[in-house]
Design a protein around this motif. Structure first.
Motif, PDB file in Angstrom:
ATOM      1  N   ASN A 128       0.866  -1.177   0.000  1.00 34.11           N
ATOM      2  CA  ASN A 128       0.000   0.000   0.000  1.00 34.11           C
ATOM      3  C   ASN A 128       0.910   1.237   0.000  1.00 34.11           C
ATOM      4  O   ASN A 128       1.263   1.769   1.050  1.00 34.11           O
ATOM      5  N   ASP A 129       1.285   1.667  -1.206  1.00 31.65           N
ATOM      6  CA  ASP A 129       2.320   2.698  -1.335  1.00 31.65           C
ATOM      7  C   ASP A 129       1.883   4.085  -0.881  1.00 31.65           C
ATOM      8  O   ASP A 129       2.712   4.986  -0.759  1.00 31.65           O
ATOM      9  N   ALA A 130       0.571   4.289  -0.630  1.00 32.65           N
ATOM     10  CA  ALA A 130       0.123   5.589  -0.128  1.00 32.65           C
ATOM     11  C   ALA A 130       0.654   5.831   1.282  1.00 32.65           C
ATOM     12  O   ALA A 130       0.958   6.959   1.654  1.00 32.65           O
ATOM     13  N   VAL A 131       0.770   4.746   2.065  1.00 31.90           N
ATOM     14  CA  VAL A 131       1.171   4.929   3.465  1.00 31.90           C
ATOM     15  C   VAL A 131       2.521   4.289   3.803  1.00 31.90           C
ATOM     16  O   VAL A 131       3.079   4.547   4.860  1.00 31.90           O
ATOM     17  N   ALA A 132       3.023   3.447   2.928  1.00 34.64           N
ATOM     18  CA  ALA A 132       4.318   2.809   3.214  1.00 34.64           C
ATOM     19  C   ALA A 132       5.203   2.967   1.992  1.00 34.64           C
ATOM     20  O   ALA A 132       4.721   2.880   0.867  1.00 34.64           O
ATOM     21  N   ILE A 133       6.484   3.194   2.222  1.00 32.86           N
ATOM     22  CA  ILE A 133       7.336   3.425   1.052  1.00 32.86           C
ATOM     23  C   ILE A 133       8.518   2.458   0.979  1.00 32.86           C
ATOM     24  O   ILE A 133       9.304   2.521   0.047  1.00 32.86           O
ATOM     25  N   GLU A 134       8.578   1.516   1.952  1.00 36.01           N
ATOM     26  CA  GLU A 134       9.743   0.615   1.982  1.00 36.01           C
ATOM     27  C   GLU A 134       9.994  -0.060   0.642  1.00 36.01           C
ATOM     28  O   GLU A 134      11.102  -0.080   0.126  1.00 36.01           O
ATOM     29  N   GLU A 135       8.920  -0.622   0.082  1.00 34.10           N
ATOM     30  CA  GLU A 135       9.131  -1.472  -1.083  1.00 34.10           C
ATOM     31  C   GLU A 135       9.331  -0.678  -2.380  1.00 34.10           C
ATOM     32  O   GLU A 135       9.967  -1.172  -3.303  1.00 34.10           O
ATOM     33  N   ILE A 136       8.777   0.550  -2.459  1.00 32.79           N
ATOM     34  CA  ILE A 136       9.031   1.293  -3.701  1.00 32.79           C
ATOM     35  C   ILE A 136      10.382   2.009  -3.643  1.00 32.79           C
ATOM     36  O   ILE A 136      10.931   2.376  -4.658  1.00 32.79           O
ATOM     37  N   VAL A 137      10.898   2.177  -2.439  1.00 31.41           N
ATOM     38  CA  VAL A 137      12.218   2.783  -2.326  1.00 31.41           C
ATOM     39  C   VAL A 137      13.279   1.695  -2.419  1.00 31.41           C
ATOM     40  O   VAL A 137      14.323   1.850  -3.031  1.00 31.41           O
ATOM     41  N   PHE A 138      12.966   0.550  -1.839  1.00 34.44           N
ATOM     42  CA  PHE A 138      13.987  -0.461  -1.630  1.00 34.44           C
ATOM     43  C   PHE A 138      13.286  -1.791  -1.448  1.00 34.44           C
ATOM     44  O   PHE A 138      12.535  -1.950  -0.503  1.00 34.44           O
ATOM     45  N   GLY A 139      13.432  -2.694  -2.380  1.00 34.39           N
ATOM     46  CA  GLY A 139      12.868  -4.023  -2.133  1.00 34.39           C
ATOM     47  C   GLY A 139      11.910  -4.543  -3.181  1.00 34.39           C
ATOM     48  O   GLY A 139      11.870  -5.732  -3.418  1.00 34.39           O
ATOM     49  N   ASP A 140      11.152  -3.644  -3.819  1.00 35.56           N
ATOM     50  CA  ASP A 140      10.267  -4.085  -4.889  1.00 35.56           C
ATOM     51  C   ASP A 140       9.430  -5.304  -4.486  1.00 35.56           C
ATOM     52  O   ASP A 140       9.305  -6.251  -5.240  1.00 35.56           O
ATOM     53  N   ASN A 141       8.903  -5.270  -3.263  1.00 34.29           N
ATOM     54  CA  ASN A 141       8.031  -6.340  -2.751  1.00 34.29           C
ATOM     55  C   ASN A 141       8.733  -7.648  -2.382  1.00 34.29           C
ATOM     56  O   ASN A 141       8.062  -8.633  -2.071  1.00 34.29           O
ATOM     57  N   ASP A 142      10.049  -7.666  -2.413  1.00 35.54           N
ATOM     58  CA  ASP A 142      10.736  -8.908  -2.029  1.00 35.54           C
ATOM     59  C   ASP A 142      10.447  -9.262  -0.567  1.00 35.54           C
ATOM     60  O   ASP A 142      10.147 -10.410  -0.239  1.00 35.54           O
ATOM     61  N   GLN A 143      10.547  -8.250   0.319  1.00 34.69           N
ATOM     62  CA  GLN A 143      10.303  -8.504   1.741  1.00 34.69           C
ATOM     63  C   GLN A 143       8.821  -8.796   2.002  1.00 34.69           C
ATOM     64  O   GLN A 143       8.483  -9.722   2.734  1.00 34.69           O
ATOM     65  N   LEU A 144       7.952  -7.995   1.372  1.00 34.29           N
ATOM     66  CA  LEU A 144       6.511  -8.184   1.581  1.00 34.29           C
ATOM     67  C   LEU A 144       6.091  -9.608   1.177  1.00 34.29           C
ATOM     68  O   LEU A 144       5.253 -10.232   1.834  1.00 34.29           O
ATOM     69  N   SER A 145       6.700 -10.125   0.116  1.00 28.60           N
ATOM     70  CA  SER A 145       6.321 -11.471  -0.333  1.00 28.60           C
ATOM     71  C   SER A 145       6.805 -12.537   0.658  1.00 28.60           C
ATOM     72  O   SER A 145       6.149 -13.565   0.842  1.00 28.60           O
ATOM     73  N   ALA A 146       7.932 -12.280   1.310  1.00 28.82           N
ATOM     74  CA  ALA A 146       8.419 -13.235   2.323  1.00 28.82           C
ATOM     75  C   ALA A 146       7.491 -13.229   3.538  1.00 28.82           C
ATOM     76  O   ALA A 146       7.136 -14.289   4.068  1.00 28.82           O
ATOM     77  N   TYR A 147       7.063 -12.028   3.970  1.00 31.90           N
ATOM     78  CA  TYR A 147       6.132 -11.939   5.094  1.00 31.90           C
ATOM     79  C   TYR A 147       4.798 -12.609   4.734  1.00 31.90           C
ATOM     80  O   TYR A 147       4.203 -13.305   5.551  1.00 31.90           O
ATOM     81  N   THR A 148       4.335 -12.363   3.508  1.00 29.91           N
ATOM     82  CA  THR A 148       3.093 -12.979   3.039  1.00 29.91           C
ATOM     83  C   THR A 148       3.190 -14.501   3.153  1.00 29.91           C
ATOM     84  O   THR A 148       2.261 -15.170   3.621  1.00 29.91           O
ATOM     85  N   THR A 149       4.323 -15.037   2.737  1.00 37.20           N
ATOM     86  CA  THR A 149       4.523 -16.492   2.768  1.00 37.20           C
ATOM     87  C   THR A 149       4.459 -17.023   4.192  1.00 37.20           C
ATOM     88  O   THR A 149       3.761 -18.002   4.479  1.00 37.20           O
ATOM     89  N   TYR A 150       5.164 -16.354   5.090  1.00 36.50           N
ATOM     90  CA  TYR A 150       5.218 -16.842   6.470  1.00 36.50           C
ATOM     91  C   TYR A 150       3.889 -16.623   7.202  1.00 36.50           C
ATOM     92  O   TYR A 150       3.312 -17.562   7.750  1.00 36.50           O
ATOM     93  N   TYR A 151       3.384 -15.391   7.187  1.00 35.19           N
ATOM     94  CA  TYR A 151       2.211 -15.076   8.020  1.00 35.19           C
ATOM     95  C   TYR A 151       0.910 -15.654   7.461  1.00 35.19           C
ATOM     96  O   TYR A 151      -0.045 -15.864   8.205  1.00 35.19           O
ATOM     97  N   PHE A 152       0.858 -15.910   6.157  1.00 40.54           N
ATOM     98  CA  PHE A 152      -0.347 -16.532   5.603  1.00 40.54           C
ATOM     99  C   PHE A 152      -0.148 -18.041   5.446  1.00 40.54           C
ATOM    100  O   PHE A 152      -0.871 -18.709   4.716  1.00 40.54           O
ATOM    101  N   ASN A 153       0.903 -18.512   6.110  1.00 42.14           N
ATOM    102  CA  ASN A 153       1.104 -19.957   6.229  1.00 42.14           C
ATOM    103  C   ASN A 153       1.242 -20.687   4.885  1.00 42.14           C
ATOM    104  O   ASN A 153       0.679 -21.761   4.698  1.00 42.14           O
TER     105      ASN A 153
END
Ligand code: ADP
Length: 250
Positions: A128-153
């Motif tokens: 949600n780039d309106a409120v978070a900028i981590e992935e558009i500045v650095f990461g291109d969703n690499d981290q978000l996809s890892a969290y998605t994998t772990y937290y959504f089992n």
């Protein structure tokens, strides 16, 4: 049945500032994969999509957020018209890494994802780039996809990139670089690779992918890094169960 998160990077989706027809092959593959598995897609590319409409200076973070806001519905439209050809329903889920810091928010999101997957819908997740900028500045969703994998089992994360796996050194600079087929432990030397993603909209590079792998290895989950340009290896691995190329972190 396995639960698989597929993350696709900007470099795969966009070429010369235009949407590539690689998205057609990706959609066909995801529909096939969804027949016998639960599939969650994490897709970058909103900034690239926005830039096709408005040429804002991408070196400014607020501009990038604005481009993502313009591009997100455009990207979803591109997915929707393609998935509809297969009668596949998709949904949009916008998350930020910090959503996973809250147990309540994680649980809310997971319960909703369970409903989608039970109904064979493919959720398409982006930051949600309106409120978070981590992935558009650095990461291109690499981290978000890892969290998605772990937290959504999910059972594993598959990162589709412009490269066909992890090499022992940057293959764009070293002709003799060797593909690593299976990785159990991340070489600290590779973590120092300069961030030089290929596409100018891309922000990740290999290091953010290795960080995702490190996170998932610690949590006992698998990650597979393969080409999003040519889907032969990922199809062979996930659909036929044959590991030809691509790097398996386990
Ligand atoms: P994407 O946009 O698909 O996420 P990136 O451009 O962010 O892809 O990251 C992949 C790029 O990382 C490769 O194309 C390659 O140029 C670079 N790279 C640097 N070191 C390595 C390595 N050891 N193995 C594989 N790729 C590497």
């Amino acid at each position: 049945m396995k639960r698989i998160v597929i993350k696709v990077g900007t470099a795969t989706l966009y070429q010369n500032e235009k949407l590539s027809n690689r998205i057609d092959n990706l959609v066909e593959f995801l529909v096939e994969l969804n027949k016998k598995n639960e599939v969650i897609l994490v897709s970058s590319g909103a900034v690239g999509a926005g830039y096709t409409k408005l040429k804002l200076d991408k070196s400014d973070v607020s501009n990038k957020q604005a481009l993502a806001s313009i591009g997100q519905p455009l990207l979803m439209k591109e997915y929707k018209i393609r998935f509809e050809k297969y009668n596949q329903i998709v949904s949009q889920v916008l998350l930020t890494a910090s959503d996973f810091d809250s147990r309540k928010r994680t649980e809310n999101a997971k319960n909703m994802i369970e409903v989608l997957l039970k109904n064979k819908i493919i959720p398409i997740i982006n930051e949600n780039d309106a409120v978070a900028i981590e992935e558009i500045v650095f990461g291109d969703n690499d981290q978000l996809s890892a969290y998605t994998t772990y937290y959504f089992n999910a059972d594993m994360l598959v990162i589709l990139s412009d490269i066909d796996g992890l090499y022992d050194s940057n293959p764009k600079e070293n002709k003799n670089a060797k593909l690593l087929k299976v990785v159990n432990k991340i070489d600290p030397k590779l973590m120092e690779t300069p961030c030089n993603p290929n596409d100018k909209f891309a922000t990740g590079g290999i290091v953010t992918k290795l960080k995702s792998a490190q996170f998932l290895l610690k949590k006992g989950k698998k990650m597979f890094l393969a080409s999003g340009f040519d889907l032969t290896d990922v199809k062979s691995f996930l659909i036929d169960g044959v590991h030809k190329k691509g790097t398996l972190f386990q």
